[in-house]
Design a protein around this motif. Sequence first.
Motif, PDB file in Angstrom:
ATOM      1  N   VAL A 274       0.839  -1.206   0.000  1.00  0.00           N
ATOM      2  CA  VAL A 274       0.000   0.000   0.000  1.00  0.00           C
ATOM      3  C   VAL A 274       0.872   1.254   0.000  1.00  0.00           C
ATOM      4  O   VAL A 274       0.644   2.204  -0.769  1.00  0.00           O
ATOM      5  CB  VAL A 274      -0.948   0.003   1.219  1.00  0.00           C
ATOM      6  CG1 VAL A 274      -1.716   1.322   1.297  1.00  0.00           C
ATOM      7  CG2 VAL A 274      -1.931  -1.154   1.144  1.00  0.00           C
ATOM      8  N   LEU A 275       1.886   1.268   0.855  1.00  0.00           N
ATOM      9  CA  LEU A 275       2.753   2.443   0.952  1.00  0.00           C
ATOM     10  C   LEU A 275       3.550   2.648  -0.327  1.00  0.00           C
ATOM     11  O   LEU A 275       3.721   3.791  -0.789  1.00  0.00           O
ATOM     12  CB  LEU A 275       3.690   2.292   2.151  1.00  0.00           C
ATOM     13  CG  LEU A 275       3.023   2.309   3.531  1.00  0.00           C
ATOM     14  CD1 LEU A 275       4.028   1.991   4.619  1.00  0.00           C
ATOM     15  CD2 LEU A 275       2.360   3.650   3.803  1.00  0.00           C
ATOM     16  N   TRP A 276       4.036   1.570  -0.917  1.00  0.00           N
ATOM     17  CA  TRP A 276       4.777   1.708  -2.171  1.00  0.00           C
ATOM     18  C   TRP A 276       3.879   2.211  -3.300  1.00  0.00           C
ATOM     19  O   TRP A 276       4.316   3.006  -4.144  1.00  0.00           O
ATOM     20  CB  TRP A 276       5.406   0.369  -2.544  1.00  0.00           C
ATOM     21  CG  TRP A 276       6.796   0.217  -2.023  1.00  0.00           C
ATOM     22  CD1 TRP A 276       7.578   1.195  -1.454  1.00  0.00           C
ATOM     23  CD2 TRP A 276       7.585  -0.967  -2.022  1.00  0.00           C
ATOM     24  NE1 TRP A 276       8.800   0.683  -1.100  1.00  0.00           N
ATOM     25  CE2 TRP A 276       8.843  -0.638  -1.442  1.00  0.00           C
ATOM     26  CE3 TRP A 276       7.369  -2.273  -2.446  1.00  0.00           C
ATOM     27  CZ2 TRP A 276       9.859  -1.570  -1.286  1.00  0.00           C
ATOM     28  CZ3 TRP A 276       8.387  -3.206  -2.297  1.00  0.00           C
ATOM     29  CH2 TRP A 276       9.612  -2.856  -1.724  1.00  0.00           C
ATOM     30  N   ILE A 277       2.631   1.751  -3.345  1.00  0.00           N
ATOM     31  CA  ILE A 277       1.705   2.254  -4.365  1.00  0.00           C
ATOM     32  C   ILE A 277       1.481   3.749  -4.173  1.00  0.00           C
ATOM     33  O   ILE A 277       1.466   4.530  -5.141  1.00  0.00           O
ATOM     34  CB  ILE A 277       0.377   1.475  -4.314  1.00  0.00           C
ATOM     35  CG1 ILE A 277       0.582   0.056  -4.872  1.00  0.00           C
ATOM     36  CG2 ILE A 277      -0.710   2.193  -5.108  1.00  0.00           C
ATOM     37  CD1 ILE A 277      -0.650  -0.819  -4.783  1.00  0.00           C
TER      38      ILE A 277
ATOM     39  N   LEU B 253       8.355   2.855   8.356  1.00  0.00           N
ATOM     40  CA  LEU B 253       6.924   3.121   8.364  1.00  0.00           C
ATOM     41  C   LEU B 253       6.124   1.847   8.616  1.00  0.00           C
ATOM     42  O   LEU B 253       5.137   1.852   9.356  1.00  0.00           O
ATOM     43  CB  LEU B 253       6.501   3.750   7.032  1.00  0.00           C
ATOM     44  CG  LEU B 253       6.581   5.265   6.918  1.00  0.00           C
ATOM     45  CD1 LEU B 253       6.184   5.713   5.519  1.00  0.00           C
ATOM     46  CD2 LEU B 253       5.697   5.934   7.955  1.00  0.00           C
ATOM     47  N   VAL B 254       6.525   0.746   7.988  1.00  0.00           N
ATOM     48  CA  VAL B 254       5.821  -0.517   8.193  1.00  0.00           C
ATOM     49  C   VAL B 254       5.951  -0.965   9.641  1.00  0.00           C
ATOM     50  O   VAL B 254       4.966  -1.408  10.260  1.00  0.00           O
ATOM     51  CB  VAL B 254       6.364  -1.595   7.234  1.00  0.00           C
ATOM     52  CG1 VAL B 254       5.637  -2.910   7.449  1.00  0.00           C
ATOM     53  CG2 VAL B 254       6.222  -1.142   5.786  1.00  0.00           C
ATOM     54  N   LEU B 255       7.139  -0.855  10.212  1.00  0.00           N
ATOM     55  CA  LEU B 255       7.321  -1.225  11.611  1.00  0.00           C
ATOM     56  C   LEU B 255       6.520  -0.324  12.535  1.00  0.00           C
ATOM     57  O   LEU B 255       6.059  -0.766  13.598  1.00  0.00           O
ATOM     58  CB  LEU B 255       8.807  -1.173  11.976  1.00  0.00           C
ATOM     59  CG  LEU B 255       9.685  -2.277  11.382  1.00  0.00           C
ATOM     60  CD1 LEU B 255      11.150  -2.045  11.726  1.00  0.00           C
ATOM     61  CD2 LEU B 255       9.241  -3.639  11.902  1.00  0.00           C
ATOM     62  N   SER B 256       6.335   0.922  12.160  1.00  0.00           N
ATOM     63  CA  SER B 256       5.485   1.816  12.941  1.00  0.00           C
ATOM     64  C   SER B 256       4.052   1.297  12.978  1.00  0.00           C
ATOM     65  O   SER B 256       3.407   1.296  14.036  1.00  0.00           O
ATOM     66  CB  SER B 256       5.523   3.228  12.349  1.00  0.00           C
ATOM     67  OG  SER B 256       4.637   4.088  13.034  1.00  0.00           O
ATOM     68  N   ALA B 257       3.550   0.832  11.826  1.00  0.00           N
ATOM     69  CA  ALA B 257       2.208   0.259  11.792  1.00  0.00           C
ATOM     70  C   ALA B 257       2.139  -1.034  12.596  1.00  0.00           C
ATOM     71  O   ALA B 257       1.156  -1.290  13.295  1.00  0.00           O
ATOM     72  CB  ALA B 257       1.793   0.004  10.347  1.00  0.00           C
TER      73      ALA B 257
ATOM     74  N   ASP C 281      -3.733  11.756   0.339  1.00  0.00           N
ATOM     75  CA  ASP C 281      -3.540  12.798  -0.666  1.00  0.00           C
ATOM     76  C   ASP C 281      -2.744  12.293  -1.862  1.00  0.00           C
ATOM     77  O   ASP C 281      -2.842  12.847  -2.953  1.00  0.00           O
ATOM     78  CB  ASP C 281      -2.818  14.006  -0.050  1.00  0.00           C
ATOM     79  CG  ASP C 281      -3.706  14.775   0.915  1.00  0.00           C
ATOM     80  OD1 ASP C 281      -4.920  14.507   0.934  1.00  0.00           O
ATOM     81  OD2 ASP C 281      -3.182  15.626   1.655  1.00  0.00           O
ATOM     82  N   CYS C 282      -1.945  11.254  -1.665  1.00  0.00           N
ATOM     83  CA  CYS C 282      -1.205  10.674  -2.794  1.00  0.00           C
ATOM     84  C   CYS C 282      -2.183  10.163  -3.844  1.00  0.00           C
ATOM     85  O   CYS C 282      -1.966  10.364  -5.050  1.00  0.00           O
ATOM     86  CB  CYS C 282      -0.307   9.537  -2.307  1.00  0.00           C
ATOM     87  SG  CYS C 282       0.927  10.018  -1.080  1.00  0.00           S
ATOM     88  N   PHE C 283      -3.253   9.518  -3.398  1.00  0.00           N
ATOM     89  CA  PHE C 283      -4.262   9.009  -4.324  1.00  0.00           C
ATOM     90  C   PHE C 283      -5.051  10.146  -4.963  1.00  0.00           C
ATOM     91  O   PHE C 283      -5.300  10.150  -6.174  1.00  0.00           O
ATOM     92  CB  PHE C 283      -5.199   8.060  -3.577  1.00  0.00           C
ATOM     93  CG  PHE C 283      -6.378   7.589  -4.384  1.00  0.00           C
ATOM     94  CD1 PHE C 283      -6.213   6.673  -5.413  1.00  0.00           C
ATOM     95  CD2 PHE C 283      -7.655   8.060  -4.113  1.00  0.00           C
ATOM     96  CE1 PHE C 283      -7.294   6.235  -6.159  1.00  0.00           C
ATOM     97  CE2 PHE C 283      -8.736   7.630  -4.843  1.00  0.00           C
ATOM     98  CZ  PHE C 283      -8.555   6.721  -5.878  1.00  0.00           C
ATOM     99  N   VAL C 284      -5.425  11.133  -4.175  1.00  0.00           N
ATOM    100  CA  VAL C 284      -6.195  12.267  -4.687  1.00  0.00           C
ATOM    101  C   VAL C 284      -5.403  13.020  -5.748  1.00  0.00           C
ATOM    102  O   VAL C 284      -5.916  13.333  -6.837  1.00  0.00           O
ATOM    103  CB  VAL C 284      -6.594  13.203  -3.532  1.00  0.00           C
ATOM    104  CG1 VAL C 284      -7.256  14.469  -4.072  1.00  0.00           C
ATOM    105  CG2 VAL C 284      -7.524  12.496  -2.563  1.00  0.00           C
ATOM    106  N   GLN C 285      -4.130  13.305  -5.455  1.00  0.00           N
ATOM    107  CA  GLN C 285      -3.306  14.038  -6.410  1.00  0.00           C
ATOM    108  C   GLN C 285      -3.034  13.221  -7.670  1.00  0.00           C
ATOM    109  O   GLN C 285      -2.934  13.767  -8.768  1.00  0.00           O
ATOM    110  CB  GLN C 285      -1.978  14.429  -5.743  1.00  0.00           C
ATOM    111  CG  GLN C 285      -2.121  15.500  -4.677  1.00  0.00           C
ATOM    112  CD  GLN C 285      -2.631  16.812  -5.256  1.00  0.00           C
ATOM    113  OE1 GLN C 285      -2.302  17.193  -6.370  1.00  0.00           O
ATOM    114  NE2 GLN C 285      -3.458  17.502  -4.478  1.00  0.00           N
ATOM    115  N   PHE C 286      -2.916  11.906  -7.508  1.00  0.00           N
ATOM    116  CA  PHE C 286      -2.679  11.047  -8.664  1.00  0.00           C
ATOM    117  C   PHE C 286      -3.853  11.119  -9.639  1.00  0.00           C
ATOM    118  O   PHE C 286      -3.667  11.304 -10.852  1.00  0.00           O
ATOM    119  CB  PHE C 286      -2.460   9.609  -8.202  1.00  0.00           C
ATOM    120  CG  PHE C 286      -2.392   8.603  -9.316  1.00  0.00           C
ATOM    121  CD1 PHE C 286      -1.271   8.504 -10.115  1.00  0.00           C
ATOM    122  CD2 PHE C 286      -3.473   7.768  -9.574  1.00  0.00           C
ATOM    123  CE1 PHE C 286      -1.212   7.578 -11.151  1.00  0.00           C
ATOM    124  CE2 PHE C 286      -3.425   6.838 -10.597  1.00  0.00           C
ATOM    125  CZ  PHE C 286      -2.299   6.749 -11.395  1.00  0.00           C
TER     126      PHE C 286
END
Length: 538
Positions: free
Chosen positions: A160-163, A191-195, A238-243
């Motif tokens: 998900v994060l890479w996408i 970031l993954v370890l944070s989750a 916002d990454c998805f919205v801007q894309f």
Amino acid sequence: MGGSSSTAQVPAEQQEMERLAASTGALPMLQKAFSALADPQTKAIPLNYLQQCFSIAFQNPSREVPLMPGCFPVLLDHLGPSIVDIFFMAEKGGVSWIEFLRGYIKCCGRTAASISLNNLFRAFAATAVRAGLPAKLQFELDDSDCKIGGSLMPADVLMVLWICWVMSWDSRNLKSSKGKADYGLPDISHLVLSAVVSCADVSSDLNVWDCDISGLEMQLPAGKIHMWALRTVPNLADCFVQFVHTRLQHSPILKDKLEPSCSPVSDIRSTMMCNTHLLTCGRAWAISLTLRSTMSEEILKACFPTNGDGPDENLLYWSSLHGKGLNRFWSNVEGYNGPMLILIAASSGDTFDVNANARRWIVGALTQQGFENKDVFYGSSGSLYATSPVFHVFSASGKEKNFVYSHLHPAGKVYEPHPKPVGIAFGGSIGNERLFIDEDFARVTIRHHAVDKTYQPGSLFPGQGFLPLEALLLEVEVWGLGGRMAKEVQTKYKKREQLFTEQRRRVDLKTFGNWDDSPEKMMKDMISDPNAVRREDR
């Protein structure tokens, strides 16, 4: 398309969709995109054109990570069709003007952050199903505000994060109009370890210092992942919205290519240069997801140069280059009156141990203003970051304003009965700082969050106890986030200070060459006649 001058002939549903689209400021862009993509005969967008508009080609990626899962390129191949299936309802001839507007409003309309995040997860779930992967997320309703259920593995969170990373950089580089290049995949294990730490019942035997994400088999509840993203990386959706917005904005160009577009990210050389710093691509992106201002753009420029800027464009101080010590630090940051990010790498293990890297951690602090030489705390806002091995952000709590402390030795030798500490600190109080760097940049002291009411509570590195920890400081970096104007002001300041220094060092040769005023003549006169009466100059 609603272009008629007579509003009476426009259906009410179309008027409502156009009104909502206009509220986002994107109606002219959407009209242009629809005209470019729509079939003149059917007055609808063929489904394959719209799918192509959101398709991403992925070839020969450069990456910080040693191994990329084979399913990731397959996921990207199905991303475009999945977005169209979920948000754009196709009729017999394709996607009509009303449905085109409706789909855009669902993706990019004015809505709550939680709904935008739901849209992102729905797109990922549909993409995974299309790619032949197990469906791990469930949605109770078909609306954007539906409740999310199921769970994700740590490897799924990485996907998900890479996408989101690819979508973010695709948007940036379409805007920059640069040539083609390969996507780079950053190391975002922090970031993954944070989750994982926030959403799972982590046992004490989990070694976050040396952890293989792909080998973690724990289930992370989707609801907790949702809350973690809103709290830790609020800009992720916002990454998805801007894309979606940027792809539709450039749809006329993408259509002319007649193939899935491959947008550039950054060349491999720039990425490799970036990875020599503490602020790697992955860490810069993670910090940018916590910011909702122009600083988000500036921190990305620090590691991903555009328009010919060098990768060190915003780097103000780097201990490996400029040398350690408060004076060297000060000579490089003085005069910069803008937000700054300081990163500190330290080791709490034995420096002579072969496994010293296993206990290497990185923390950071974001200031809203430049550093000042004061013996008291100052500042209006800021944040602390734990960036490695686990990412966390600790923003201002609103209880106190002890954001920054930066104190140099006094210029004159003045007796001080109670001298103030010399160094740099963040949070806490004088003598009980939450994070303190000594004047030699040799040691960093970390204290428990109980001594600090300025920043939110939490551990700055895994396993932090209640007692203060003094660790070996390995490296320090300072990045300026005030933009080009702040850098130009600092350059002028340094030139002015250099001019004053040269003027103070300048010697008056006429006076220096006068024998009557020279110290040698005065000493000679005193030796020749020590009892002579002389007027004392006061």
